[in-house]
Design an enzyme around this catalytic site. Sequence first.
Site, mmCIF file in Angstrom:
data_model
loop_
_atom_site.group_PDB
_atom_site.id
_atom_site.type_symbol
_atom_site.label_atom_id
_atom_site.label_comp_id
_atom_site.label_asym_id
_atom_site.label_seq_id
_atom_site.Cartn_x
_atom_site.Cartn_y
_atom_site.Cartn_z
ATOM 1 N N ASP A 13 0.807 -1.222 0.000
ATOM 2 C CA ASP A 13 0.000 0.000 0.000
ATOM 3 C C ASP A 13 0.841 1.272 0.000
ATOM 4 O OD1 ASP A 13 -2.301 -1.684 0.276
ATOM 5 O OD2 ASP A 13 -1.731 -1.923 2.364
ATOM 6 N N GLY A 40 -4.319 -4.649 -3.877
ATOM 7 C CA GLY A 40 -5.366 -3.696 -4.248
ATOM 8 C C GLY A 40 -4.736 -2.356 -4.554
ATOM 9 N N HIS A 41 -5.124 -1.800 -5.675
ATOM 10 C CA HIS A 41 -4.612 -0.498 -6.096
ATOM 11 C C HIS A 41 -5.774 0.467 -6.146
ATOM 12 C CE1 HIS A 41 -0.831 -1.943 -7.273
ATOM 13 N NE2 HIS A 41 -1.003 -2.128 -8.556
#
Length: 434
Positions: A13, A40-41
């Site tokens: 992250d 997750g982007h």
Amino acid sequence: MPIVVVVGGQWGDEGKGRIVDLLARKARVVARYSAGNNAGHTIVNERGEFKLHLVPAGIFYPEKTCVIGNGVAVDPEVLLGEIGSLQDKGIDTSRLVISDRASVIMPWHRLIDQLDEQLRGDAAIGTTGKGVGPCFVDKVARRGIRIGDLLRADDLAPRIKSALDYQNRVITGVYGAEPIDAGGCCERYLEYGQRLAPFVADVQALVLDAHRRGEYVLLEGAQGSLLDLDHGTYPYVTSSVPSSSSSGAALGVGIGPTDIQRVVGVFKSYCTRVGNGPFPTELFDETAGRLRDHGKEYGRGEYGTTTGRPRRIGWLDAVAARYSVRFNGLSAVALTRLDVLDEMPSIKICTAYELDGEIIEALPARQSVLERVRPVYEELPGWMTPTTDVRNFDDLPPQAQAFIRRVEDLLECPVDLISVGPAREQAVIVNPIF
Ligand code: IMP
Ligand code: MG
């Protein structure tokens, strides 16, 4: 033309999606090479805000080929969902390419991920529960199912049968859970295979051909290097083979290490971690809350993209970061979220650890030791000025410049890029990466 790798330098992250989105301007091919939809982007651009777990961030540029390499664990349901939601927003997904060698996350992987965590009890890793770890376990155990297997019933049915002959014994015998039906599973995954077939291709040939034609290729790591299976804070790491650190990049798309010219490591100006495991600079005071909720009203707070969990927050740990610079062979650092520090009257950087009264400057390998270290801080004055509109290094407040120079010294690597906000143009390019 160079093949450039972008990796997360901390515990994930760090803003890799945002940096890849920016660097992708010049690239022809953008490829994911490891991990799965545990990643997750968040990407903000003129088309809106997007949360992607599998599709590479380059998809928003019309002329880029976006690749999911052989090193990735693909949950077909998640991938098809992501393709569908991009198409719904008018994004062209026809340039997406998936390796026939990529691993498939099967229903038993998700189930075992969750059952394993329950079994670990207090020692739970805090996984994302997406089945990624068990999928890589099966890959290594040579029990895995690959994207290519989904294309023909003759290939898929025996693979599922032999996998489930084994897994159902584990599921019922070890965990006391209900077995999974092979027939229903085969039908569903063949249907996924049919829908994914138009995207399946030989990724290695595609990447090397682009490279030889003189086009830029960007290889995008997932998670952070400190979650690396070999070099991370084991056992509180992620199971990805190949690893998400730079060394996994060549393996994960099918090229050799000599084809890679540059490695960019993305670091937050502070530090976060989701899930369990040692975090020497973790803060529990009011500063943690301020950093976590900065920009929360715009969805920019420190909450996981994949699980929504609040992220653990701490000051920049230069000991861990320097270690990450070294094992990734970084040629440049991209420092993100500098603007989050804009209202901090003073900023700390951990420059060493104290262990049983001694000062150490390396990250201990053993978890029990790492849990005992105490951070040694250097305190720098904050700048108390907004930086979100700054585009040139010289226009940054002097205290921010001093902070960045100190980060370069401690990490032993130049900071070539600084981000000061979520939008594509909110960046200070100190040295063009390409
Ligand atoms: P897993 O990858 O789901 O097995 O989870 C293992 C560890 O990696 C947990 O601490 C997760 O929170 C962490 N993790 C996995 N993916 C990400 C990511 O994309 N960002 C941050 N942490 C992650
Ligand atoms: Mg993320």
